[in-house]
Design an enzyme around this catalytic site. Structure first.
Site, PDB file in Angstrom:
ATOM      1  N   ARG A 177      -9.184  -0.230   4.158  1.00 44.17           N
ATOM      2  CA  ARG A 177      -8.884   0.056   2.761  1.00 44.17           C
ATOM      3  C   ARG A 177      -9.588  -0.889   1.786  1.00 44.17           C
ATOM      4  O   ARG A 177      -9.890  -0.502   0.669  1.00 44.17           O
ATOM      5  CB  ARG A 177      -7.369  -0.014   2.511  1.00 44.17           C
ATOM      6  CG  ARG A 177      -6.608   1.213   2.999  1.00 44.17           C
ATOM      7  CD  ARG A 177      -5.156   1.130   2.590  1.00 44.17           C
ATOM      8  NE  ARG A 177      -4.398   2.305   2.970  1.00 44.17           N
ATOM      9  CZ  ARG A 177      -4.182   3.365   2.189  1.00 44.17           C
ATOM     10  NH1 ARG A 177      -4.700   3.403   0.976  1.00 44.17           N
ATOM     11  NH2 ARG A 177      -3.466   4.382   2.626  1.00 44.17           N
TER      12      ARG A 177
ATOM     13  N   LYS B 234      -0.231 -10.113   8.233  1.00 42.45           N
ATOM     14  CA  LYS B 234      -0.085  -8.710   8.617  1.00 42.45           C
ATOM     15  C   LYS B 234      -1.474  -8.235   9.003  1.00 42.45           C
ATOM     16  O   LYS B 234      -2.355  -8.104   8.159  1.00 42.45           O
ATOM     17  CB  LYS B 234       0.470  -7.881   7.457  1.00 42.45           C
ATOM     18  CG  LYS B 234       0.542  -6.388   7.769  1.00 42.45           C
ATOM     19  CD  LYS B 234       0.986  -5.579   6.548  1.00 42.45           C
ATOM     20  CE  LYS B 234       0.957  -4.082   6.844  1.00 42.45           C
ATOM     21  NZ  LYS B 234       1.324  -3.268   5.650  1.00 42.45           N
TER      22      LYS B 234
ATOM     23  N   THR C 231       0.829  -1.207   0.000  1.00 44.94           N
ATOM     24  CA  THR C 231       0.000   0.000   0.000  1.00 44.94           C
ATOM     25  C   THR C 231       0.863   1.256   0.000  1.00 44.94           C
ATOM     26  O   THR C 231       0.646   2.174  -0.792  1.00 44.94           O
ATOM     27  CB  THR C 231      -0.917   0.016   1.237  1.00 44.94           C
ATOM     28  OG1 THR C 231      -1.692  -1.171   1.254  1.00 44.94           O
ATOM     29  CG2 THR C 231      -1.820   1.226   1.231  1.00 44.94           C
ATOM     30  N   THR C 232       1.865   1.287   0.883  1.00 48.67           N
ATOM     31  CA  THR C 232       2.748   2.448   0.996  1.00 48.67           C
ATOM     32  C   THR C 232       3.580   2.642  -0.268  1.00 48.67           C
ATOM     33  O   THR C 232       3.985   3.763  -0.584  1.00 48.67           O
ATOM     34  CB  THR C 232       3.673   2.295   2.218  1.00 48.67           C
ATOM     35  OG1 THR C 232       2.875   1.991   3.370  1.00 48.67           O
ATOM     36  CG2 THR C 232       4.463   3.565   2.494  1.00 48.67           C
TER      37      THR C 232
ATOM     38  N   ILE D  79       5.160  -4.470  10.093  1.00 46.83           N
ATOM     39  CA  ILE D  79       5.446  -3.943   8.756  1.00 46.83           C
ATOM     40  C   ILE D  79       5.074  -2.473   8.838  1.00 46.83           C
ATOM     41  O   ILE D  79       3.903  -2.113   8.893  1.00 46.83           O
ATOM     42  CB  ILE D  79       4.679  -4.692   7.665  1.00 46.83           C
ATOM     43  CG1 ILE D  79       5.168  -6.147   7.611  1.00 46.83           C
ATOM     44  CG2 ILE D  79       4.871  -4.018   6.302  1.00 46.83           C
ATOM     45  CD1 ILE D  79       4.443  -7.021   6.604  1.00 46.83           C
TER      46      ILE D  79
ATOM     47  N   TYR E 217      -2.597 -10.352   4.321  1.00 48.27           N
ATOM     48  CA  TYR E 217      -2.620  -8.930   4.691  1.00 48.27           C
ATOM     49  C   TYR E 217      -4.065  -8.498   4.856  1.00 48.27           C
ATOM     50  O   TYR E 217      -4.825  -8.456   3.887  1.00 48.27           O
ATOM     51  CB  TYR E 217      -1.903  -8.120   3.611  1.00 48.27           C
ATOM     52  CG  TYR E 217      -1.848  -6.618   3.803  1.00 48.27           C
ATOM     53  CD1 TYR E 217      -2.157  -6.002   5.011  1.00 48.27           C
ATOM     54  CD2 TYR E 217      -1.473  -5.786   2.737  1.00 48.27           C
ATOM     55  CE1 TYR E 217      -2.098  -4.635   5.165  1.00 48.27           C
ATOM     56  CE2 TYR E 217      -1.405  -4.413   2.878  1.00 48.27           C
ATOM     57  CZ  TYR E 217      -1.724  -3.837   4.091  1.00 48.27           C
ATOM     58  OH  TYR E 217      -1.668  -2.468   4.231  1.00 48.27           O
TER      59      TYR E 217
ATOM     60  N   TYR F 288     -12.511  -3.964  -2.859  1.00 49.59           N
ATOM     61  CA  TYR F 288     -13.642  -3.410  -3.605  1.00 49.59           C
ATOM     62  C   TYR F 288     -14.799  -4.382  -3.786  1.00 49.59           C
ATOM     63  O   TYR F 288     -15.955  -4.016  -3.601  1.00 49.59           O
ATOM     64  CB  TYR F 288     -13.203  -2.873  -4.981  1.00 49.59           C
ATOM     65  CG  TYR F 288     -14.332  -2.178  -5.725  1.00 49.59           C
ATOM     66  CD1 TYR F 288     -14.741  -0.898  -5.351  1.00 49.59           C
ATOM     67  CD2 TYR F 288     -15.004  -2.802  -6.759  1.00 49.59           C
ATOM     68  CE1 TYR F 288     -15.790  -0.267  -6.006  1.00 49.59           C
ATOM     69  CE2 TYR F 288     -16.054  -2.189  -7.414  1.00 49.59           C
ATOM     70  CZ  TYR F 288     -16.444  -0.925  -7.036  1.00 49.59           C
ATOM     71  OH  TYR F 288     -17.476  -0.304  -7.681  1.00 49.59           O
TER      72      TYR F 288
END
Length: 291
Positions: free
Chosen positions: A138, A161, A44-45, A203, A133, A107
């Site tokens: 999100r 995560k 994501t980052t 993380i 994850y 989504y």
């Protein structure tokens, strides 16, 4: 390699939006010097949502090249279509990647059975270690402990995560999985508490700009020296918070540029430049952190 301080690495770009090799090399060197345990490339980052699949693959491979076996690289390989996630995962077979970080499909809001079948299919199509994850804020779906338990029975699904920020999740998952199943925080603000409750590391977004500090927090915490860990973490509290005033990675890219780790804080639309008010909060936070 999958415990302690792992950085969710930003993806540096030049002012035209092209990947900046020079800044990427500097970032990797920074984490090698400060003994970060591993790098997650294109999570994501790392702005996976605004890179094409070709760019995604190229950045991971470039990160591998520049790391030159000095630090393990974990590839972000999640997708909202199972076939795409499998394809991306298989692309890194025999590449030198240490493992994959696979986000829950976003989504389309799959059921728990859909999530199980998604990760089962990925697992059956690769030998690479897989880290689940879970980040419901999100993705719009939540990978529940009972589903994690079922998935943990696959040999190459080695951990999760957990980025809900819900500390009660740790005990719920721990009761359902084997002792060697890794629990990794995805929330800097609660990461130390997460480790104290039995987690194995983080993380981290904050590690992009405070690699030594996050590494020391994890080292002390994993040794059970929580007084020293909390002393360092206390200095970083304002920074943990300020880095999420605006959507990640807007604040962390700006701060990485300010302290000289990257040349430009360029983002791709729909991500927009940082607000002046956020800059002020970040400047206050780094002064308090004594970085």
């Amino acid at each position: 390699m999958f415990t302690g301080s792992i950085v969710a690495l930003i993806t540096p770009m030049d002012e035209k939006g092209h990947i900046c090799r020079t800044s990427l090399k500097k970032l990797i060197d920074y984490h090698v010097i400060n003994k970060t345990k591993a790098i997650v490339s294109i999570g994501t980052t790392g702005e996976s949502a605004t890179l094409s699949q070709e760019e995604h693959i190229n950045v991971v491979m470039l990160t591998l090249e520049l790391a030159d076996q000095r630090i393990p690289i974990i590839a972000g390989t999640g997708a909202n279509a199972t076939t795409e996630a499998i394809s991306l995962t298989k692309r890194f077979e025999k590449s030198g990647i240490a493992g994959c970080l696979s986000v829950t499909p976003y989504y389309n809001k799959p059921t728990q059975e859909g999530l199980y079948q998604h990760f089962k299919a990925i697992s059956e199509n690769t030998e690479l270690p897989q880290i689940l994850y879970n980040v419901p804020s999100r993705t719009g779906c939540d990978l529940l402990p009972e589903t994690v338990s079922k998935l943990s029975k696959f040999n190459n699904i080695i951990g999760i995560k957990e980025a809900t920020g819900d500390l009660s999740r740790i005990n719920k998952i721990k009761q359902l999985v084997k002792n060697d199943f890794l629990l990794i925080s995805g929330d800097d603000i609660t990461a130390l508490d997460f480790i104290q409750l039995g987690g194995h590391g983080v993380i981290s977004v904050t590690a992009n700009v405070a690699a030594k500090e996050i590494r020391k927090i994890c080292e002390y915490a994993l040794k059970g020296d929580f007084a020293k860990a909390r002393s360092i973490n206390k200095r970083l509290t304002l920074l943990h918070e300020a880095l999420f005033i605006e959507p990640n990675p807007i604040p962390v890219k700006w701060l990485a540029k300010k302290i000289g780790l990257i040349k430009s804080d360029t983002l791709r639309l729909p991500m927009t430049p940082i607000l002046h008010s956020t800059r002020l909060q970040l400047e206050k936070a780094i002064q308090y952190a004594n970085l």
